[in-house]
Motif scaffolding. Structure first.
Motif, PDB file in Angstrom:
ATOM      1  N   GLU A 152       0.826  -1.202   0.000  1.00  0.00           N
ATOM      2  CA  GLU A 152       0.000   0.000   0.000  1.00  0.00           C
ATOM      3  C   GLU A 152       0.862   1.254   0.000  1.00  0.00           C
ATOM      4  O   GLU A 152       0.541   2.244  -0.665  1.00  0.00           O
ATOM      5  CB  GLU A 152      -0.917  -0.001   1.223  1.00  0.00           C
ATOM      6  N   ALA A 153       1.982   1.198   0.748  1.00  0.00           N
ATOM      7  CA  ALA A 153       2.886   2.347   0.757  1.00  0.00           C
ATOM      8  C   ALA A 153       3.488   2.570  -0.623  1.00  0.00           C
ATOM      9  O   ALA A 153       3.569   3.712  -1.108  1.00  0.00           O
ATOM     10  CB  ALA A 153       3.993   2.136   1.788  1.00  0.00           C
ATOM     11  N   VAL A 154       3.905   1.454  -1.259  1.00  0.00           N
ATOM     12  CA  VAL A 154       4.454   1.570  -2.616  1.00  0.00           C
ATOM     13  C   VAL A 154       3.384   2.085  -3.576  1.00  0.00           C
ATOM     14  O   VAL A 154       3.654   2.932  -4.437  1.00  0.00           O
ATOM     15  CB  VAL A 154       4.995   0.207  -3.086  1.00  0.00           C
ATOM     16  N   LEU A 155       2.142   1.587  -3.406  1.00  0.00           N
ATOM     17  CA  LEU A 155       1.055   2.027  -4.272  1.00  0.00           C
ATOM     18  C   LEU A 155       0.775   3.508  -4.087  1.00  0.00           C
ATOM     19  O   LEU A 155       0.539   4.233  -5.059  1.00  0.00           O
ATOM     20  CB  LEU A 155      -0.201   1.204  -3.980  1.00  0.00           C
ATOM     21  N   ARG A 156       0.804   3.961  -2.828  1.00  0.00           N
ATOM     22  CA  ARG A 156       0.586   5.389  -2.593  1.00  0.00           C
ATOM     23  C   ARG A 156       1.677   6.228  -3.248  1.00  0.00           C
ATOM     24  O   ARG A 156       1.399   7.291  -3.824  1.00  0.00           O
ATOM     25  CB  ARG A 156       0.541   5.657  -1.087  1.00  0.00           C
ATOM     26  N   GLN A 157       2.914   5.733  -3.179  1.00  0.00           N
ATOM     27  CA  GLN A 157       4.002   6.452  -3.836  1.00  0.00           C
ATOM     28  C   GLN A 157       3.793   6.499  -5.344  1.00  0.00           C
ATOM     29  O   GLN A 157       3.995   7.539  -5.984  1.00  0.00           O
ATOM     30  CB  GLN A 157       5.338   5.785  -3.512  1.00  0.00           C
ATOM     31  N   LYS A 158       3.375   5.349  -5.900  1.00  0.00           N
ATOM     32  CA  LYS A 158       3.139   5.311  -7.344  1.00  0.00           C
ATOM     33  C   LYS A 158       1.964   6.196  -7.733  1.00  0.00           C
ATOM     34  O   LYS A 158       1.997   6.864  -8.776  1.00  0.00           O
ATOM     35  CB  LYS A 158       2.894   3.869  -7.792  1.00  0.00           C
ATOM     36  N   GLU A 159       0.929   6.202  -6.895  1.00  0.00           N
ATOM     37  CA  GLU A 159      -0.217   7.064  -7.188  1.00  0.00           C
ATOM     38  C   GLU A 159       0.179   8.533  -7.128  1.00  0.00           C
ATOM     39  O   GLU A 159      -0.256   9.343  -7.957  1.00  0.00           O
ATOM     40  CB  GLU A 159      -1.345   6.779  -6.193  1.00  0.00           C
ATOM     41  N   ALA A 160       1.026   8.871  -6.135  1.00  0.00           N
ATOM     42  CA  ALA A 160       1.495  10.256  -6.048  1.00  0.00           C
ATOM     43  C   ALA A 160       2.335  10.616  -7.266  1.00  0.00           C
ATOM     44  O   ALA A 160       2.210  11.712  -7.829  1.00  0.00           O
ATOM     45  CB  ALA A 160       2.307  10.441  -4.765  1.00  0.00           C
ATOM     46  N   LEU A 161       3.187   9.653  -7.686  1.00  0.00           N
ATOM     47  CA  LEU A 161       4.000   9.895  -8.877  1.00  0.00           C
ATOM     48  C   LEU A 161       3.115  10.036 -10.110  1.00  0.00           C
ATOM     49  O   LEU A 161       3.320  10.935 -10.943  1.00  0.00           O
ATOM     50  CB  LEU A 161       4.989   8.737  -9.059  1.00  0.00           C
ATOM     51  N   LEU A 162       2.108   9.144 -10.222  1.00  0.00           N
ATOM     52  CA  LEU A 162       1.202   9.212 -11.365  1.00  0.00           C
ATOM     53  C   LEU A 162       0.435  10.522 -11.366  1.00  0.00           C
ATOM     54  O   LEU A 162       0.258  11.152 -12.417  1.00  0.00           O
ATOM     55  CB  LEU A 162       0.239   8.031 -11.325  1.00  0.00           C
ATOM     56  N   ARG A 163      -0.017  10.949 -10.177  1.00  0.00           N
ATOM     57  CA  ARG A 163      -0.744  12.211 -10.096  1.00  0.00           C
ATOM     58  C   ARG A 163       0.157  13.366 -10.502  1.00  0.00           C
ATOM     59  O   ARG A 163      -0.263  14.273 -11.220  1.00  0.00           O
ATOM     60  CB  ARG A 163      -1.260  12.397  -8.666  1.00  0.00           C
ATOM     61  N   THR A 164       1.418  13.321 -10.066  1.00  0.00           N
ATOM     62  CA  THR A 164       2.367  14.373 -10.448  1.00  0.00           C
ATOM     63  C   THR A 164       2.575  14.397 -11.957  1.00  0.00           C
ATOM     64  O   THR A 164       2.591  15.460 -12.583  1.00  0.00           O
ATOM     65  CB  THR A 164       3.715  14.148  -9.739  1.00  0.00           C
ATOM     66  N   VAL A 165       2.722  13.188 -12.524  1.00  0.00           N
ATOM     67  CA  VAL A 165       2.920  13.106 -13.977  1.00  0.00           C
ATOM     68  C   VAL A 165       1.679  13.610 -14.709  1.00  0.00           C
ATOM     69  O   VAL A 165       1.773  14.386 -15.671  1.00  0.00           O
ATOM     70  CB  VAL A 165       3.253  11.656 -14.390  1.00  0.00           C
ATOM     71  N   LEU A 166       0.486  13.153 -14.255  1.00  0.00           N
ATOM     72  CA  LEU A 166      -0.752  13.574 -14.911  1.00  0.00           C
ATOM     73  C   LEU A 166      -0.927  15.092 -14.849  1.00  0.00           C
ATOM     74  O   LEU A 166      -1.287  15.735 -15.838  1.00  0.00           O
ATOM     75  CB  LEU A 166      -1.948  12.891 -14.264  1.00  0.00           C
ATOM     76  N   ASP A 167      -0.652  15.649 -13.652  1.00  0.00           N
ATOM     77  CA  ASP A 167      -0.852  17.088 -13.499  1.00  0.00           C
ATOM     78  C   ASP A 167       0.178  17.901 -14.267  1.00  0.00           C
ATOM     79  O   ASP A 167      -0.033  19.089 -14.527  1.00  0.00           O
ATOM     80  CB  ASP A 167      -0.810  17.462 -12.014  1.00  0.00           C
ATOM     81  N   SER A 168       1.315  17.273 -14.602  1.00  0.00           N
ATOM     82  CA  SER A 168       2.333  17.998 -15.372  1.00  0.00           C
ATOM     83  C   SER A 168       2.137  17.863 -16.873  1.00  0.00           C
ATOM     84  O   SER A 168       2.823  18.532 -17.646  1.00  0.00           O
ATOM     85  CB  SER A 168       3.726  17.486 -14.985  1.00  0.00           C
ATOM     86  N   LEU A 169       1.209  17.005 -17.296  1.00  0.00           N
ATOM     87  CA  LEU A 169       0.982  16.827 -18.730  1.00  0.00           C
ATOM     88  C   LEU A 169       0.296  18.061 -19.317  1.00  0.00           C
ATOM     89  O   LEU A 169      -0.556  18.674 -18.670  1.00  0.00           O
ATOM     90  CB  LEU A 169       0.103  15.593 -18.976  1.00  0.00           C
ATOM     91  N   PRO A 170       0.648  18.390 -20.552  1.00  0.00           N
ATOM     92  CA  PRO A 170      -0.007  19.535 -21.196  1.00  0.00           C
ATOM     93  C   PRO A 170      -1.365  19.180 -21.789  1.00  0.00           C
ATOM     94  O   PRO A 170      -2.034  20.039 -22.358  1.00  0.00           O
ATOM     95  CB  PRO A 170       0.984  19.914 -22.298  1.00  0.00           C
ATOM     96  N   VAL A 171      -1.761  17.928 -21.685  1.00  0.00           N
ATOM     97  CA  VAL A 171      -3.041  17.480 -22.230  1.00  0.00           C
ATOM     98  C   VAL A 171      -3.978  17.132 -21.087  1.00  0.00           C
ATOM     99  O   VAL A 171      -3.545  16.752 -19.997  1.00  0.00           O
ATOM    100  CB  VAL A 171      -2.864  16.265 -23.170  1.00  0.00           C
ATOM    101  N   GLY A 172      -5.271  17.260 -21.324  1.00  0.00           N
ATOM    102  CA  GLY A 172      -6.263  16.882 -20.332  1.00  0.00           C
ATOM    103  C   GLY A 172      -6.516  15.390 -20.380  1.00  0.00           C
ATOM    104  O   GLY A 172      -6.715  14.824 -21.458  1.00  0.00           O
ATOM    105  N   VAL A 173      -6.487  14.744 -19.226  1.00  0.00           N
ATOM    106  CA  VAL A 173      -6.707  13.297 -19.140  1.00  0.00           C
ATOM    107  C   VAL A 173      -7.898  13.051 -18.223  1.00  0.00           C
ATOM    108  O   VAL A 173      -7.945  13.540 -17.091  1.00  0.00           O
ATOM    109  CB  VAL A 173      -5.463  12.567 -18.604  1.00  0.00           C
ATOM    110  N   TRP A 174      -8.878  12.261 -18.721  1.00  0.00           N
ATOM    111  CA  TRP A 174     -10.081  11.937 -17.953  1.00  0.00           C
ATOM    112  C   TRP A 174     -10.224  10.424 -17.924  1.00  0.00           C
ATOM    113  O   TRP A 174     -10.050   9.761 -18.939  1.00  0.00           O
ATOM    114  CB  TRP A 174     -11.327  12.531 -18.612  1.00  0.00           C
ATOM    115  N   VAL A 175     -10.552   9.871 -16.767  1.00  0.00           N
ATOM    116  CA  VAL A 175     -10.799   8.433 -16.639  1.00  0.00           C
ATOM    117  C   VAL A 175     -12.237   8.255 -16.163  1.00  0.00           C
ATOM    118  O   VAL A 175     -12.641   8.855 -15.161  1.00  0.00           O
ATOM    119  CB  VAL A 175      -9.826   7.771 -15.642  1.00  0.00           C
ATOM    120  N   THR A 176     -13.011   7.434 -16.874  1.00  0.00           N
ATOM    121  CA  THR A 176     -14.418   7.220 -16.534  1.00  0.00           C
ATOM    122  C   THR A 176     -14.670   5.747 -16.269  1.00  0.00           C
ATOM    123  O   THR A 176     -13.855   4.885 -16.613  1.00  0.00           O
ATOM    124  CB  THR A 176     -15.346   7.679 -17.677  1.00  0.00           C
ATOM    125  N   ASP A 177     -15.825   5.463 -15.643  1.00  0.00           N
ATOM    126  CA  ASP A 177     -16.246   4.081 -15.497  1.00  0.00           C
ATOM    127  C   ASP A 177     -17.140   3.710 -16.676  1.00  0.00           C
ATOM    128  O   ASP A 177     -17.261   4.468 -17.647  1.00  0.00           O
ATOM    129  CB  ASP A 177     -16.950   3.852 -14.155  1.00  0.00           C
TER     130      ASP A 177
END
Length: 695
Positions: free
Chosen positions: A325-350
Motif C-alpha cells: 500500500e505504501a508503494v502504491l501510494r508512492q506510485k499514485e502520487a507519482l502518477l498524479r504528479t505526472v498527470l498534473d504535469s501533462l499539457p493534455v487533459g486526461v479523464w478516466v471514466t467508469d
C-alpha cells in the motif's frame, strides 16, 4: 419351523401317562384283592379298600400333573409364536444357534443385510462365519469365546454380502444355558451400522482436515478466554508473535497489545458483546523482540464445553500488504504528479461515463475546474452533451470506447468552453480494460490544438504563397535570362574575330553561368510543381513508373555500359504517375552518372512490400558518399562533387525528397564512405490516408 425351547414337555407327558397306567393296574389289582379278601375275611377286605383309595388318589394327582403340563406346553407355543412374529418383523437380523452349531432360527432380515436367505443359513451353518470379512474373523472367534465365558459386550465387524459389498455389523450375543448349567447355544442380534461407520469415517476425515488446516493455515488462529488468556493457538500465530508455545501459554492478549490501541479495543469488545463478533480490525502486536507487526483481526464469541465464553480470533499478518500500500501510494502520487504535469487533459471514466479521475490540464482546456476536482468525481460525463458545451462527436468517442471497445485517436473537434471561448481539441478515447479483458471504463485525452491549428493553417497558406511565388519568379525570370543568353550569343557571333582569348573566355563564362542559372530555375520550377502541376494521384502499377523511367534513361545506361538488376515484388500504389517516374529517373540516373572512370556501373533496384508500406532500395558501386556529408544530400542546390567532375544543379535529391514526402513517405541514403558505393532507400504507404483510416 418351530422353536425348540426345551425337551422337558414331551418326557413329562410320557411320565404322567406311565403313572396313570400304573395307577390303573394298581387299582384293578386292589379291587381284585379286595373282592377275594372279602370272601375270606373282613380284615383283608379293609386292606384292599385302602389300596383302592390310594390308587384313586394317585390317579387324580397324575391327571392333575398331566393337565398342568398341557397348559404349560400351550402357553409356551403361544410365546414361541409371539417371539417369532416379533423377530420376523424386526429391522435387526436375529438368529438362534444351538450348542452343536445348528441354526435353530434365522430372521428374514438376514436377506436384506447379507443377501442370503434364512434357508441358506439353516442348510449351511458355516455360512455365518464365511461371510465375515477375512480380516475380522479372528475378532469374531475371540468374541464367541468371550460369550462362552459370559461376556456380553457387543462387537463391530464387517461382512461381505452376496453382491460383494462390504458392510459393517454390530453383533449383540447372549449365551443360553439349561437348568443344569450346560450350554444350549446362543442368541444373536445383528444391526447394520454401515452408514454410521461411513459417517464416523467422514467425520474423522473432516476432523483431520480441519486439524491440518488449523495447524498449517497461513493465518494465525488463537482461542482466548474473556480475560485474554491464551487457551489454544496454531503455529502461524506463534510465528506472528515470535514466542514459543510455552512462553505464549503464560501470556495474555493484553501483553501483546500496545497501549495506544486501548480505546479501539474497548470498541471492539463492545461490538463482540453486542453482535457476538468483532472486526475486521487493524492494529499491531508487540512481538517478543519488541518490534511491532501490523495485523488484521476478526473474532467470534463462542460457548465452551464448560459453559464459559471464549473468543476465537483470526489474525492476519498484513506487513506485505502495508508495504504494498505504501508503494502504491508512492506510485499514485507519482502518477498524479505526472498527470498534473501533462499539457493534455486526461479523464478516466467508469462504464457509465462517471468521472473517476482527471488532471489539472482540463482547467486550462475547458476554462472551468468544476469537473476535474476530486469532489466531483463520479459525476456523469454526459454533462458535456447535456449542456451543449461540446459537439456530439466528443461524447460519441467516449461512448464508442465504453460500449464497443473502440479506440478513437486524434479526432479534431471544435468546442465552446465554459468561459465562452472556442477551441479546437484533438480528442482521443481509449477503452480501459481489466486483467480479463473486460471493459471497465475509458481514458479520454484532450489536447488544445487551437494555436497549433492556426499556425498550421498560416504555415500552409505561407507555403502555398511561397510555392506560387517561387513558380512565378522562376517562370518570369527565365524570360530576361533567355534575353541575356540570346544577346550574349549575338555578341559572340558579331565579335568572333575581334575578341582576344581573355575576352572570349569571359564571354564563355557569362554564357555558361546564364545556362546554369536557367537549369537551376527549371529545377525550381520542377520542385514547385510537385503536388500542384503534376498528375493527380491514382491507383497505378509501380513497375510501370519504373519502366517509363528506364525508357528515358536508356541512352545514358547504354553509353555508360551499366549493368542493371531489378528484383522484388512491385505492387499497385496510389500515387502520381509522373512524380514516381521522375523519382526513379533521378535515383537511377544518379547511380549511372556518379561512377569512377573505367568502372562500369552496377545497379540493383529491389522492391519489398510489408503490411501497408512499400520499400524500394537503389544500390550502386559508384563513388560513394562521406557519411558525415549524407545529411546535406537532400538540401536545395547541395553538391558534394565539383562541377568540373560531374555536372548538375544539386536539386535532384531535393526533388526526390519532395516527391516521397508528397506521398507520405521518407527517404534516406547509406554509404560506407567514398569509393564504397551508396544506397538510396525510400518507403511510402501503399494505401491512401483515407483508406488507412477506414481499415
Amino acid at each position: 419351523m418351530s422353536l425348540k425351547m426345551s425337551p422337558a414337555p414331551a418326557s413329562s407327558k410320557r411320565l404322567v401317562l406311565g403313572v396313570l397306567l400304573a395307577d390303573l393296574l394298581a387299582f384293578a389289582l386292589a379291587a381284585m384283592l379286595t373282592y377275594q379278601s372279602y370272601q375270606q375275611s373282613r380284615a383283608q377286605a379293609g386292606l384292599g379298600a385302602l389300596l383302592m383309595l390310594m390308587a384313586l388318589v394317585s390317579m387324580g394327582l397324575a391327571y392333575r400333573s398331566w393337565k398342568r403340563q398341557q397348559e404349560a406346553i400351550e402357553a409356551l407355543s403361544k410365546q414361541e409364536a409371539k417371539y417369532r412374529t416379533v423377530a420376523d418383523h424386526m429391522f435387526d437380523w436375529e438368529y438362534w444357534q444351538g450348542a452343536d452349531q445348528e441354526i435353530i432360527y434365522m430372521s428374514p432380515a438376514c436377506e436384506r443385510v447379507t443377501g442370503y436367505t434364512p434357508a441358506e443359513f439353516i442348510a449351511d451353518p458355516d455360512l455365518l462365519m464365511r461371510i465375515v470379512y477375512s480380516e475380522d474373523r479372528p475378532v469374531m472367534t475371540r468374541h464367541f469365546h468371550d460369550i462362552a465365558r459370559g461376556v456380553r459386550e457387543p462387537v463391530d465387524f464387517r461382512i461381505v454380502r452376496r453382491d460383494g459389498e462390504i458392510r459393517w455389523i454390530t453383533h449383540y450375543c447372549q449365551a443360553i444355558t439349561g437348568d443344569d448349567g450346560q450350554s444350549m447355544g446362543h442368541r444373536a442380534s445383528n444391526r447394520d451400522v454401515t452408514a454410521a461407520h461411513q459417517a464416523q469415517a467422514a467425520l474423522r476425515a473432516s476432523g483431520e482436515k480441519l486439524c491440518g488446516l488449523y495447524e498449517l493455515a497461513p493465518l494465525g488462529i488463537a482461542l482466548t478466554d474473556m480475560q485474554g488468556h491464551f487457551v489454544e493457538f496454531n503455529r502461524a500465530f506463534l510465528t506472528i508473535c515470535g514466542y514459543t508455545e510455552q512462553e505464549l501459554g503464560t501470556l495474555d492478549y493484553w501483553t501483546l497489545t500496545p497501549e495506544k490501541y486501548a480505546a479501539d479495543e474497548v470498541r471492539q469488545l463492545e461490538s463482540l458483546a453486542r453482535t457476538g463478533r468483532y472486526g475486521p480490525y487493524e492494529k499491531e502486536y508487540r512481538r517478543k523482540d519488541g518490534s511491532l507487526v501490523p495485523l488484521c483481526l476478526n473474532g467470534v464469541l463462542i460457548k465452551g464445553a464448560d459453559g464459559k465464553d471464549y473468543i476465537w480470533s483470526i489474525v492476519e499478518d498484513i506487513t506485505d500488504r502495508k508495504r504494498s500500500e505504501a508503494v502504491l501510494r508512492q506510485k499514485e502520487a507519482l502518477l498524479r504528479t505526472v498527470l498534473d504535469s501533462l499539457p493534455v487533459g486526461v479523464w478516466v471514466t467508469d462504464t457509465k461515463g462517471a468521472i473517476q479521475t482527471a488532471n489539472e490540464a482540463g482547467r486550462r482546456i475547458w476554462g472551468d475546474a468544476r469537473y476535474i476536482e476530486p469532489e466531483h468525481y463520479g459525476e456523469y460525463i454526459g454533462w458535456w452533451h447535456d449542456t451543449g458545451k461540446l459537439i456530439e462527436a466528443q461524447e460519441w468517442a467516449a461512448a464508442r470506447a465504453i460500449k464497443n471497445g473502440e479506440t478513437s485517436l486524434d479526432e479534431v473537434v471544435d468546442i465552446q468552453c465554459f468561459d465562452g471561448t472556442r477551441k479546437t481539441i484533438l480528442n482521443s478515447a481509449i477503452p480501459l480494460r481489466d486483467d480479463h479483458g473486460e471493459i471497465m471504463g475509458a481514458i479520454i485525452v484532450n489536447q488544445d490544438i487551437t494555436k497549433r491549428t492556426a499556425a498550421e493553417a498560416a504555415l500552409l497558406q505561407s507555403n502555398v504563397d511561397l510555392e506560387q511565388f517561387a513558380y512565378s519568379v522562376s517562370h518570369d525570370m527565365r524570360q530576361p535570362l533567355r534575353t541575356v543568353v540570346g544577346h550574349l550569343q549575338l555578341l559572340e557571333r558579331g565579335l568572333s574575330g575581334k575578341l582576344d582569348d581573355e575576352d572570349r573566355e569571359n564571354l564563355n563564362f557569362a554564357l555558361d553561368g546564364a545556362r546554369r542559372m536557367d537549369e537551376m530555375i527549371v529545377s525550381l520550377l520542377d520542385y514547385s510543381r510537385v503536388g500542384r502541376k503534376t498528375e493527380s494521384k491514382r491507383w497505378m502499377s509501380s513497375k510501370e513508373a519504373l519502366d517509363e523511367a528506364l525508357g528515358f534513361l536508356a541512352p545514358a545506361i547504354e553509353e555508360a555500359g551499366a549493368e542493371l538488376n531489378i528484383g522484388g515484388q512491385w505492387p499497385r500504389i496510389f500515387a502520381s504517375r509522373d512524380e514516381m517516374t521522375r523519382l526513379f529517373q533521378n535515383l537511377i540516373g544518379n547511380a549511372v552518372k556518379y561512377h569512377e572512370a573505367g568502372h562500369a556501373p552496377r545497379i540493383e533496384v529491389e522492391s519489398a512490400v510489408s503490411a501497408n508500406s512499400w520499400r524500394v532500395s537503389v544500390r550502386d558501386n559508384g563513388i560513394g558518399i562521406d557519411p558525415q556529408q549524407i545529411d546535406r544530400l537532400f538540401y536545395f542546390f547541395s553538391r558534394l562533387q565539383s562541377r568540373a567532375r560531374f555536372e548538375g544543379t544539386g536539386m535532384g535529391l531535393a526533388l526526390c525528397r519532395r516527391i516521397v514526402e508528397h506521398h507520405g513517405g521518407r527517404i534516406r541514403a547509406e554509404s560506407a564512405g567514398e569509393g564504397q558505393g551508396s544506397t538510396f532507400i525510400f518507403e511510402m504507404p501503399i494505401k491512401p490516408p483515407e483508406e488507412e483510416a477506414r481499415s
